[in-house]
Each structure stands twice: as structure tokens, then as C-alpha cells.
Design an enzyme around this catalytic site. Structure first.
Site, PDB file in Angstrom:
ATOM      1  N   CYS A  35       8.253   8.527   7.069  1.00 45.60           N
ATOM      2  CA  CYS A  35       7.601   7.219   6.963  1.00 45.60           C
ATOM      3  C   CYS A  35       6.677   7.139   5.758  1.00 45.60           C
ATOM      4  O   CYS A  35       6.342   6.054   5.317  1.00 45.60           O
ATOM      5  CB  CYS A  35       6.836   6.910   8.245  1.00 45.60           C
ATOM      6  SG  CYS A  35       5.590   8.133   8.631  1.00 45.60           S
ATOM      7  N   GLN A  66       7.111   0.279  11.405  1.00 40.69           N
ATOM      8  CA  GLN A  66       7.746   1.425  10.745  1.00 40.69           C
ATOM      9  C   GLN A  66       9.117   1.708  11.368  1.00 40.69           C
ATOM     10  O   GLN A  66      10.114   1.845  10.671  1.00 40.69           O
ATOM     11  CB  GLN A  66       6.830   2.662  10.873  1.00 40.69           C
ATOM     12  CG  GLN A  66       7.390   3.876  10.177  1.00 40.69           C
ATOM     13  CD  GLN A  66       7.418   3.697   8.671  1.00 40.69           C
ATOM     14  OE1 GLN A  66       6.426   3.353   8.069  1.00 40.69           O
ATOM     15  NE2 GLN A  66       8.563   3.935   8.066  1.00 40.69           N
ATOM     16  N   ASP A 125       7.321  13.425  10.108  1.00 39.16           N
ATOM     17  CA  ASP A 125       6.078  12.723   9.747  1.00 39.16           C
ATOM     18  C   ASP A 125       4.991  13.800   9.608  1.00 39.16           C
ATOM     19  O   ASP A 125       5.189  14.957  10.020  1.00 39.16           O
ATOM     20  CB  ASP A 125       5.731  11.696  10.847  1.00 39.16           C
ATOM     21  CG  ASP A 125       4.477  10.885  10.532  1.00 39.16           C
ATOM     22  OD1 ASP A 125       4.055  10.844   9.356  1.00 39.16           O
ATOM     23  OD2 ASP A 125       3.892  10.286  11.470  1.00 39.16           O
ATOM     24  N   HIS A 139       3.763   2.682  16.080  1.00 42.60           N
ATOM     25  CA  HIS A 139       3.906   2.122  14.726  1.00 42.60           C
ATOM     26  C   HIS A 139       5.219   1.326  14.692  1.00 42.60           C
ATOM     27  O   HIS A 139       6.203   1.726  14.064  1.00 42.60           O
ATOM     28  CB  HIS A 139       3.912   3.271  13.701  1.00 42.60           C
ATOM     29  CG  HIS A 139       3.639   2.837  12.296  1.00 42.60           C
ATOM     30  ND1 HIS A 139       3.433   1.529  11.938  1.00 42.60           N
ATOM     31  CD2 HIS A 139       3.529   3.555  11.135  1.00 42.60           C
ATOM     32  CE1 HIS A 139       3.214   1.467  10.639  1.00 42.60           C
ATOM     33  NE2 HIS A 139       3.269   2.668  10.124  1.00 42.60           N
ATOM     34  N   ARG A 158      10.172  -1.779   4.674  1.00 44.61           N
ATOM     35  CA  ARG A 158       8.980  -2.294   5.360  1.00 44.61           C
ATOM     36  C   ARG A 158       8.746  -3.738   4.940  1.00 44.61           C
ATOM     37  O   ARG A 158       8.448  -4.605   5.758  1.00 44.61           O
ATOM     38  CB  ARG A 158       7.735  -1.446   5.013  1.00 44.61           C
ATOM     39  CG  ARG A 158       7.731  -0.028   5.575  1.00 44.61           C
ATOM     40  CD  ARG A 158       7.543   0.000   7.082  1.00 44.61           C
ATOM     41  NE  ARG A 158       6.323  -0.664   7.505  1.00 44.61           N
ATOM     42  CZ  ARG A 158       5.110  -0.119   7.490  1.00 44.61           C
ATOM     43  NH1 ARG A 158       4.944   1.130   7.103  1.00 44.61           N
ATOM     44  NH2 ARG A 158       4.043  -0.793   7.901  1.00 44.61           N
ATOM     45  N   ARG A 176      -4.478  -2.569  11.970  1.00 41.99           N
ATOM     46  CA  ARG A 176      -4.288  -1.104  11.978  1.00 41.99           C
ATOM     47  C   ARG A 176      -5.579  -0.505  12.514  1.00 41.99           C
ATOM     48  O   ARG A 176      -6.652  -0.692  11.933  1.00 41.99           O
ATOM     49  CB  ARG A 176      -4.006  -0.585  10.565  1.00 41.99           C
ATOM     50  CG  ARG A 176      -4.091   0.925  10.479  1.00 41.99           C
ATOM     51  CD  ARG A 176      -3.491   1.498   9.236  1.00 41.99           C
ATOM     52  NE  ARG A 176      -2.052   1.412   9.266  1.00 41.99           N
ATOM     53  CZ  ARG A 176      -1.246   2.106   8.443  1.00 41.99           C
ATOM     54  NH1 ARG A 176      -1.764   2.939   7.559  1.00 41.99           N
ATOM     55  NH2 ARG A 176       0.059   1.986   8.532  1.00 41.99           N
TER      56      ARG A 176
HETATM   57  N1  NVA Z   1       1.406   9.509  11.978  1.00 43.71           N
HETATM   58  C1  NVA Z   1       0.800   9.006  10.771  1.00 43.71           C
HETATM   59  C2  NVA Z   1       1.571   7.862  10.219  1.00 43.71           C
HETATM   60  C3  NVA Z   1       1.044   7.292   8.932  1.00 43.71           C
HETATM   61  C4  NVA Z   1       1.835   6.122   8.444  1.00 43.71           C
HETATM   62  C5  NVA Z   1      -0.632   8.625  11.047  1.00 43.71           C
HETATM   63  O1  NVA Z   1      -0.887   8.018  12.093  1.00 43.71           O
HETATM   64  O2  NVA Z   1      -1.497   8.928  10.227  1.00 43.71           O
HETATM   65  N1   CP Z   2       4.113   4.414   6.508  1.00 43.28           N
HETATM   66  C1   CP Z   2       2.957   3.734   6.460  1.00 43.28           C
HETATM   67  O1   CP Z   2       2.584   2.995   7.361  1.00 43.28           O
HETATM   68  O2   CP Z   2       2.259   3.931   5.304  1.00 43.28           O
HETATM   69  P1   CP Z   2       0.779   3.497   5.009  1.00 43.28           P
HETATM   70  O3   CP Z   2      -0.137   4.369   5.835  1.00 43.28           O
HETATM   71  O4   CP Z   2       0.592   3.736   3.533  1.00 43.28           O
HETATM   72  O5   CP Z   2       0.592   2.050   5.361  1.00 43.28           O
END
Ligand code: NVA
Ligand code: CP
Length: 313
Positions: A271, A139, A231, A136, A299, A109
Site C-alpha cells: 500500500c 486502500q 505492509d 483502510h 487510489r 484519518r
Molecule cells: N498500516 C499502515 C498503513 C499506512 C498507509 C499504518 O497504519 O501506518
Molecule cells: N497508502 C496510504 O494510505 O498512504 P498514505 O499514508 O501516504 O496516505
């Protein structure tokens, strides 16, 4: 259980997979979920190790990957991006080559999507994108599995995404295009999904039969949709843009009023994590229309199937 044979070594974006491969992953996911619900787990990744590099926060991704590989008889290593030598200037290339000598897969990540691409290019083992600024994929695959396990009728799968054209929106668009699901994105002009990505998805969609629409009007998007998705407005790493984005996105919110303009049987997706009463009304998130915790659970099951397919060979 049939472990799908994938052409790709890595899952960097949803487009690394074909429609057939996604459906095979979903079949394995359903079998793994059924087993898990009965308290049964199989050692499909016996003694395999997954390195998980996190340069951003996480609850779902971290816990579901670690619990998932443990259930499969393997083991996860949590690597905080601030602790490993990457932070002190070791290259992604060298990190990829070193980790390839120790473990059987890497989940990352990170911020720049190029980091995931470079890691995958230089690692000899599978690399899984656990979220980048642009994508993502895990997801979106869990989200479409959540829809597919509910619906027998493909015509009921139309999705409306209300809000920021962000990483999650990108992966949803790519997945919808591959799977032949119609998707309508309601967003302000300044926060549309990436134009090249949308054009490529539309080319894919001509084969699968899905329609990908971008609109400024949330009511038009939800009109015929069975699934309403949103989101956060401010993704991780965008904190400095918060004031500007909140202003532009103010009307792209899932509210009771917006729900009332669509189908009475539509479901609400997110999500998570949610910013309650910002992009979605808290009552809506907690209502019987919401399937957000099914998405979160899935997930775990989808990622177990992905890890088996990529790391189990
Ligand atoms: N769009 C959000 C998704 C988090 C799971 C982010 O990138 O923070
Ligand atoms: N939806 C998702 O990826 O959640 P986290 O940021 O908690 O991993």
C-alpha cells in the site's frame, strides 16, 4: 457514466458495501480512469466541498483525495487534527454536526476506529474512512480494482498477505470475502488479524465462494498466489511496539527467496509507504514484479468514484 446508487451514507469499512456496489464502483472507476488518461475531467461534483481531517501523516490519501475532488469540479479543505478544535476537546459529535452545515462530505484519518463510527453517526453528510487503527477501506478497494483491471480470469486472483495482521490486512480480508477472492494471511500468532473480523469474513465468504486462511508459513501462503501483498510492520501510532514487532515479524518479509517459492508470474503489492529492506526487499519493490505504483495511482480513480457515489446525490 453511471453513478452507483449505494445503500450506505458512509464508507467506514468495506462491509458498508455489497459485492454489486463494489463492482459498480469499479466500473465507474475504470471510466473515470480512461477519461483522466486522456486529460478529460467531468464536473460530477461541481462546487462540492470535502473536509479532510488528518490526525496522522499521509502522502497518498491527502493528495489523491484533494486532486480527485478538484478534478471533479469540487474543492478540498485540509484540516490538521492538531489545528482544529477537536484537539482542544470539542467532541466528535459537535464537529460532525458543524461540518455538516458547511461541506458535502468528510474524509477522516484517525487513530481509534470508533472516532470514524461516531463521526459518521452524527454527520448528516457522507463520511469516508481514510484510515483508522483497524481499517483502510479506500486502500483495499484501490488494490482490488488494480487486480480486477489486470485479470479477466477470477481464478487468477488468489492473494497472499505476508506480515502484520493490521488495518490494511483487515480491509483486504473483508474485500476478498465480498468479491470471492481467496486470501491467505501469513503472520505470527501475536499479530494475527482480528478474530471476530476473520470469522465474519468467513461467513461472507461462504456466499461468495472465497477461502480465507491464516498460516504461520509464508512459503505455504505464496505457493499458489498470484498476488503477494505486504505492509509496514510498524503502523502509525505503534512506534513504542517497534522492537517487539520487528523481532516477531522478521521472517514475514517479501524477499527474492520467498518470491522464488511461488508462481513465476506472481505480482508484488504494497500500500506504501514502504520501509525498504524491512518488510520487503528494496530490489523486489523496484522489480518488474511490483505493481505498487499502479495501486497508488488507483487510489485517485477509485476515490473519485467513491466520492461521486456518496456525495453526488
Ligand atoms: N498500516 C499502515 C498503513 C499506512 C498507509 C499504518 O497504519 O501506518
Ligand atoms: N497508502 C496510504 O494510505 O498512504 P498514505 O499514508 O501516504 O496516505
Amino acid at each position: 457514466m453511471i453513478i452507483p446508487k449505494l445503500k450506505t451514507k458512509d464508507l467506514v469499512t468495506v462491509t458498508d458495501l455489497t459485492r454489486g456496489e463494489i463492482m459498480a464502483i469499479f466500473r465507474l472507476t475504470a471510466a473515470l480512469k480512461k477519461d483522466a488518461r486522456r486529460g478529460r475531467h467531468r464536473d460530477l461534483l461541481n462546487k462540492k466541498s470535502l473536509a479532510m481531517i488528518f490526525e496522522k501523516s499521509s502522502t497518498r490519501t491527502r493528495v489523491s483525495f484533494e486532486a480527485g475532488i478538484t478534478q471533479l469540479g469540487g474543492h478540498a479543505l485540509f484540516l490538521d487534527g492538531n489545528d482544529i478544535q477537536l484537539r482542544r476537546g470539542e467532541t466528535i459529535d459537535d464537529t460532525a454536526r458543524v461540518l455538516s452545515r458547511y461541506v458535502d462530505g468528510i474524509m477522516i484519518r484517525t487513530f481509534s476506529h470508533d472516532n470514524v463510527v461516531e463521526l459518521a453517526r452524527n454527520a448528516t453528510i457522507p463520511v469516508i474512512n481514510g484510515l483508522s487503527d483497524e481499517h483502510h477501506p479506500c486502500q483495499a478497494l484501490a488494490d482490488f480494482f488494480t487486480i480486477f483491471e489486470r485479470e479477466k480470469n477470477a481464478n487468477r486472483m488468489r492473494m497472499a498477505y505476508i506480515g502484520d495482521g493490521n488495518n490494511v490486512a483487515h480491509s483486504l480480508i473483508q474485500c476478498a470475502a465480498l468479491l470471492g477472492v481467496d486470501i491467505s494471511i501469513a503472520c505470527p500468532a501475536a499479530y494475527e488479524p482480528d478474530q471476530d473480523l476473520v470469522e465474519e469474513a468467513r461467513r461472507t465468504a461462504t456466499g461468495s465462494g472465497s477461502v480465507i486462511e491464516i498460516t504461520r508459513d509464508p512459503a505455504a501462503a505464496v505457493e499458489n498466489a498470484y498476488y503477494l501483498y505486504t505492509d509496514v510492520w510498524i503502523s502509525m501510532g505503534e512506534e513504542k511496539k517497534a522492537a517487539r514487532k520487528k523481532k516477531a515479524l522478521a521472517k514475514y518479509k517479501i524477499t527474492k527467496e520467498l518470491l522464488s517459492k511461488g508462481r513465476a508470474d506472481s505480482k508484488v503489492m504494497h500500500c506504501l509507504p514502504a520501509h525498504r529492506d524491512e518488510e520487503i526487499e528494496s530490489d523486489v519493490l523496484d522489480s518488474g514484479r511490483s505493481i505498487v505504483f499502479d495501486q497508488a495511482e488507483n487510489r485517485l480513480h477509485v476515490q473519485k468514484a467513491i466520492m461521486c457515489a456518496l456525495m453526488g446525490r
